[in-house]
Every structure is written in structure tokens, then in C-alpha cells.
Design a protein around this motif. Structure first.
Motif, PDB file in Angstrom:
ATOM      1  N   UNK A  88       0.924  -5.049   3.707  1.00 43.10           N
ATOM      2  CA  UNK A  88       0.172  -4.234   2.757  1.00 43.10           C
ATOM      3  C   UNK A  88       0.332  -2.764   3.135  1.00 43.10           C
ATOM      4  N   UNK A  89       0.769  -1.969   2.164  1.00 47.00           N
ATOM      5  CA  UNK A  89       0.860  -0.516   2.341  1.00 47.00           C
ATOM      6  C   UNK A  89      -0.362   0.093   1.658  1.00 47.00           C
ATOM      7  N   UNK A  94      -6.921   4.804   2.015  1.00 44.46           N
ATOM      8  CA  UNK A  94      -7.056   3.589   2.798  1.00 44.46           C
ATOM      9  C   UNK A  94      -7.167   2.326   1.979  1.00 44.46           C
ATOM     10  N   UNK A  95      -6.996   2.429   0.654  1.00 41.03           N
ATOM     11  CA  UNK A  95      -7.089   1.252  -0.204  1.00 41.03           C
ATOM     12  C   UNK A  95      -5.735   0.541  -0.289  1.00 41.03           C
ATOM     13  N   UNK A  96      -5.705  -0.794  -0.391  1.00 43.54           N
ATOM     14  CA  UNK A  96      -4.433  -1.501  -0.549  1.00 43.54           C
ATOM     15  C   UNK A  96      -3.714  -1.021  -1.799  1.00 43.54           C
ATOM     16  N   UNK A  97      -2.470  -0.572  -1.630  1.00 43.03           N
ATOM     17  CA  UNK A  97      -1.718  -0.017  -2.761  1.00 43.03           C
ATOM     18  C   UNK A  97      -0.501  -0.860  -3.118  1.00 43.03           C
ATOM     19  N   UNK A  98       0.166  -1.403  -2.122  1.00 48.60           N
ATOM     20  CA  UNK A  98       1.393  -2.160  -2.364  1.00 48.60           C
ATOM     21  C   UNK A  98       1.395  -3.383  -1.462  1.00 48.60           C
ATOM     22  N   UNK A  99       1.483  -4.579  -2.071  1.00 50.05           N
ATOM     23  CA  UNK A  99       1.493  -5.819  -1.320  1.00 50.05           C
ATOM     24  C   UNK A  99       2.881  -6.448  -1.380  1.00 50.05           C
ATOM     25  N   UNK A 100       3.420  -6.744  -0.197  1.00 48.43           N
ATOM     26  CA  UNK A 100       4.748  -7.346  -0.081  1.00 48.43           C
ATOM     27  C   UNK A 100       4.571  -8.741   0.508  1.00 48.43           C
ATOM     28  N   UNK A 101       4.777  -9.796  -0.295  1.00 49.10           N
ATOM     29  CA  UNK A 101       4.528 -11.153   0.203  1.00 49.10           C
ATOM     30  C   UNK A 101       5.381 -11.511   1.417  1.00 49.10           C
ATOM     31  N   UNK A 102       6.640 -11.051   1.426  1.00 50.73           N
ATOM     32  CA  UNK A 102       7.530 -11.421   2.549  1.00 50.73           C
ATOM     33  C   UNK A 102       8.556 -10.323   2.765  1.00 50.73           C
ATOM     34  N   UNK A 103       8.736  -9.957   4.029  1.00 52.50           N
ATOM     35  CA  UNK A 103       9.717  -8.946   4.409  1.00 52.50           C
ATOM     36  C   UNK A 103      10.501  -9.467   5.604  1.00 52.50           C
ATOM     37  N   UNK A 140       4.447   7.825  -8.898  1.00 53.55           N
ATOM     38  CA  UNK A 140       3.914   7.060  -7.776  1.00 53.55           C
ATOM     39  C   UNK A 140       4.325   5.608  -7.911  1.00 53.55           C
ATOM     40  N   UNK A 141       4.515   4.949  -6.766  1.00 49.67           N
ATOM     41  CA  UNK A 141       4.742   3.510  -6.702  1.00 49.67           C
ATOM     42  C   UNK A 141       3.537   2.914  -5.993  1.00 49.67           C
ATOM     43  N   UNK A 142       2.732   2.171  -6.758  1.00 54.87           N
ATOM     44  CA  UNK A 142       1.504   1.586  -6.222  1.00 54.87           C
ATOM     45  C   UNK A 142       0.621   2.647  -5.573  1.00 54.87           C
ATOM     46  N   UNK A 143       0.527   3.807  -6.215  1.00 50.84           N
ATOM     47  CA  UNK A 143      -0.340   4.866  -5.716  1.00 50.84           C
ATOM     48  C   UNK A 143       0.265   5.736  -4.645  1.00 50.84           C
TER      49      UNK A 143
END
Length: 442
Positions: A88-89, A94-103, A140-143
Motif C-alpha cells: 500500500x502506497x 497518510x491515507x491509503x492511496x494505491x494498493x498493489x495486490x502482488x509485487x 495524480x495516480x491514486x492521489x
């Protein structure tokens, strides 16, 4: 000092250099081997204990808070590989902006040499990317702002473009454009690969828009720039775009067209080159159908049942060159232009217009072009002249050169073959049937 003594000194110095290099290689080899052993048998088997440390290291590298849900380790040859889940980026608040299920991240040994996080390859699976352009033009990308530099507090774009190889698999992109007031656009099954080498960035993107808008879109680019801001504001490099079917008029909700386009479908394959945001050349293969457009605010509507061929444009010294290859069209009222290869070159731009010009064509039917004159963005005096004289017939192997501002050049030269050439005010000109020759004048 004798020659023998000099030779002896050189021999001793060479011996010491050889020994120093040998020991340096051995020490580096032992250090590398020790690092691999420590990673393989000590750190990587217990990698979960270092999850928070790795998250903090990544956060410092990208200057955004990152949290990691799970982590596992493996090896890709001699390179350590990390499998991260629920990455989570967070945004500036400090709010969750971008969630990556798998990296899947394969570390580069440059990280140790440069004391910074570098990946040999970075694979991101099934992310949802919400891209937004706000009223100020900030993207912006996911804020997370993509067009800020380090002085503005964001190094994310510079860090991304510093990684060697990034691949995004099966992503979904949601585009929101506030200034245009357009509905949200979603692209599915997005595949993106970015290969970075210094300030050179090569990317390949394929995405599937809604079926009513277009078939899958294929975009390739070879660009130069230090970060996203320089790439967006000082575009330098080459672009390639291909789409096999597109409803052109439907895209006007998200794209700005230079002319009003009421309807039209077609296929496109195009190459673009830019130099610091200035277009250098364009080559486009087009096949358009049922196009209804207006090429000027005060011009009648242009109705094209079919239009196809290759168009090209490029900058030249103080001017430009446009060309067509196998250009042909049929209008809604069945007016047809046979396929033509044509090149127009204008140079020496000045206050009075272009002072030199050249027009070449392999075969040009005059009547269809004259009938379209009232719907084309031509100089008003030229349009009136075409309507008044209504030239007809055909010209083959045409070469027209002139000096001075058109339509009243100081000198001109025409070469070609003319067939059934006629003008309205003088009637038919049978002497020009099959005529071949040159015309020069002032």
C-alpha cells in the motif's frame, strides 16, 4: 641512473600493481560470496522479520509511505527476489492511496554499490490505477502527484524512472479529467512495460477500452527525460500508436480535436517524433469511414463516405512538408478522387507568407478537388479563383515550383503532362489534350 636500474624499477612497480589488482579482485570476490551466503542462509530464510525495515527503506527511496502486508524471498540466479503482497502506497496525509495486490521485485547489486534501492526488475500484478487531472492541470495516480520534482516534496516519479525494468500486468486504469468535465474512462487488461537507461525511457502499452469506443490500443514510446514532469512538458523522442477500429467522434469527450468531428470510424497507425515538445514529424496510415466534419467555423460540412491512404508531415528549414501516398476518397454524394501521391513543400516563412514552394503529384484529377473547394480551409482569394475558373481535366507527373508569396508568386515553373485541361471562362482547351511540356512565367 643506468638503463638497467630504470628497467629494474619498472619491473618492481609492475609487480606491485599486479599484486594489488590480484588482491583487489580476490577481496571483492570473497566479499561478494560472503554477501550471497549471508543473504541465502541468514537473512532471506527469515525475511519476514525484516518486513517493516524493508517497507521503511522503500518509503525513503520513493518519498512516500509504504506498508507491506506479506513478504517472501527466493532467488533469480544470483539475484535475491522478493515477493510482496498487499503493498500500500499512502498519500501525503497518510491515507491509503494505491494498493498493489502482488509485487515481484528482483534486487539489483547496484543497490549495494549506490547505497540506494534499485531493482533489476519489478513486476506489479493486477493493480487498479486511478488517474486524475484536476482543475489546475496536476495529474495524480491514486492521489500521488506525478508532475512534481524533488523540490516540491515528491521523488516518486524520479525513482520509478530510475529502475531498470518495470512491468505492470492485467491492470485496470480509471481516467478522470475534471477540466473537460468528461465521464470516467476505464481501460481493462492493461499491460505496460517500462525499460529505463539513464534519461532514456522505452515503454510498451496495450489496453482494452470499452468495445463501443475502440479495439485494443497499442502504444510504444522511446522518450528522454529525467522525471515525469520533464517527459510531460518537454516531450522528446518517438511515439507509435495503433488501433484497428475506433469510433473517432466518441473520443472527443476525452481528446481535443483540431476540427469539429460529428461522426466517423476508422483505423489508425501513426508514428510521431518530438523535440522538446515541438513536433518534428508525423506519419499516419488512415482508413476512415462515414466521416462528417467541419474544417472551419464558417465552412460547410464535409461528408466523407471513405478516405484512406498515408499522410506525412515534417518540419524543414523555415517551413514544412506534407505528403500523401495512395490517398483516395469518396464523398457522401459519390464524388471520387482516384489514388494520388502528392508532396507539398513550403519554405522561407515570413510576414507575407511562405516565399518558396513546390508541389509534386503523380496523377491529379482537378474536378473533384475543385468541387470540394468550398469545404476546405483554403485562402479566400484562391477559393474564389477556383470557383470562377473551375479547372478540369487531369495532370500527370506534375512539378510546380514558385518563388514569392502564393497565390501571386513572382516567378513560377510548371512541368508535367496535361489531359483534357479546361477552364470555365474559356471553355475546353483541346490543345492541352495529351500535352506534355513546361510552362514558365512571372
Amino acid at each position: 641512473m643506468s638503463i638497467a636500474a630504470v628497467r629494474s624499477g619498472i619491473h618492481v612497480s609492475s609487480l606491485w600493481v599486479y599484486r594489488l589488482l590480484t588482491w583487489s579482485v580476490l577481496v571483492a570476490g570473497f566479499a561478494f560470496a560472503a554477501t550471497v551466503l549471508v543473504l541465502r542462509y541468514w537473512i532471506l530464510p527469515d525475511i519476514g522479520a525484516y518486513r517493516d525495515d524493508i517497507a521503511q527503506t522503500l518509503s525513503r527511496a520513493v518519498q512516500q509511505q509504504i506498508t507491506i502486508g506479506g513478504i517472501a524471498a527466493n532467488w533469480d540466479g544470483l539475484r535475491p527476489q522478493l515477493a510482496l503482497t498487499q503493498v500500500v502506497v499512502h498519500d501525503a496525509a497518510g491515507r491509503p492511496a494505491l494498493e498493489l495486490p502482488r509485487v515481484d521485485a528482483t534486487l539489483s547489486w547496484r543497490s549495494a554499490a549506490r547505497l540506494q534501492v534499485n531493482f533489476h526488475s519489478l513486476d506489479i500484478h493486477r493493480p487498479v490505477l486511478t488517474v486524475r487531472r484536476d482543475a489546475s492541470g496536476t495529474i495524480t495516480v491514486a492521489g500521488i502527484a506525478m508532475n512534481v520534482d524533488d523540490s516540491g516534496g515528491g521523488g516518486f516519479s524520479r525513482w520509478i524512472l530510475g529502475q531498470r525494468d518495470i512491468e505492470i500486468h492485467d491492470a485496470r486504469l480509471i481516467w478522470s479529467d475534471e477540466p473537460r468535465g468528461a465521464p470516467t474512462l476505464e481501460l481493462d487488461k492493461l499491460q505496460l512495460r517500462i525499460v529505463n537507461s539513464g534519461d532514456r525511457h522505452r515503454l510498451a502499452l496495450r489496453a482494452v477500452p470499452p468495445a463501443a469506443l475502440a479495439s485494443p490500443v497499442d502504444l510504444r514510446a522511446d522518450l528522454r527525460g529525467e522525471d515525469f514532469q520533464s517527459l510531460a512538458t518537454l516531450l522528446t523522442g518517438q511515439l507509435f500508436l495503433q488501433v484497428d477500429h475506433v469510433d473517432i467522434a466518441a473520443w472527443r469527450q476525452w481528446l481535443e480535436f483540431p476540427v469539429h468531428l460529428q461522426q466517423g470510424t476508422g483505423a489508425l497507425r501513426a508514428w510521431f517524433t518530438f523535440d522538446r515538445n515541438v513536433p518534428d514529424s508525423v506519419i499516419a496510415d488512415l482508413q476512415l469511414r462515414e466521416v462528417r466534419t467541419r474544417l472551419g467555423a464558417n465552412l460547410p460540412e464535409l461528408d466523407m463516405a471513405q478516405l484512406g491512404g498515408r499522410f506525412s508531415w515534417k518540419r524543414v528549414a523555415d517551413g514544412f512538408e506534407v505528403a500523401t501516398r495512395k490517398l483516395a476518397f469518396t464523398t457522401g454524394d459519390r464524388l471520387t478522387l482516384p489514388a494520388v501521391d502528392m508532396t507539398l513543400r513550403l519554405e522561407a516563412a515570413g510576414a507575407a507568407g511562405y516565399q518558396r514552394g513546390e508541389l509534386q503529384a503523380n496523377a491529379l484529377e482537378l474536378a473533384p478537388l475543385v468541387r470540394l473547394a468550398d469545404r476546405l480551409p483554403l485562402d479566400e482569394s484562391l477559393r474564389k479563383s477556383l470557383v470562377a475558373h473551375a479547372p478540369g481535366g487531369a495532370v500527370y507527373d506534375l512539378s510546380l515550383r514558385w518563388a514569392g508569396a502564393w497565390p501571386r508568386p513572382a516567378t513560377y515553373a510548371v512541368r508535367g503532362r496535361f489531359n483534357e485541361l479546361s477552364v470555365k471562362q474559356q471553355g475546353a482547351m483541346p490543345g492541352f489534350s495529351g500535352f506534355s511540356g513546361n510552362i514558365d512565367g512571372t
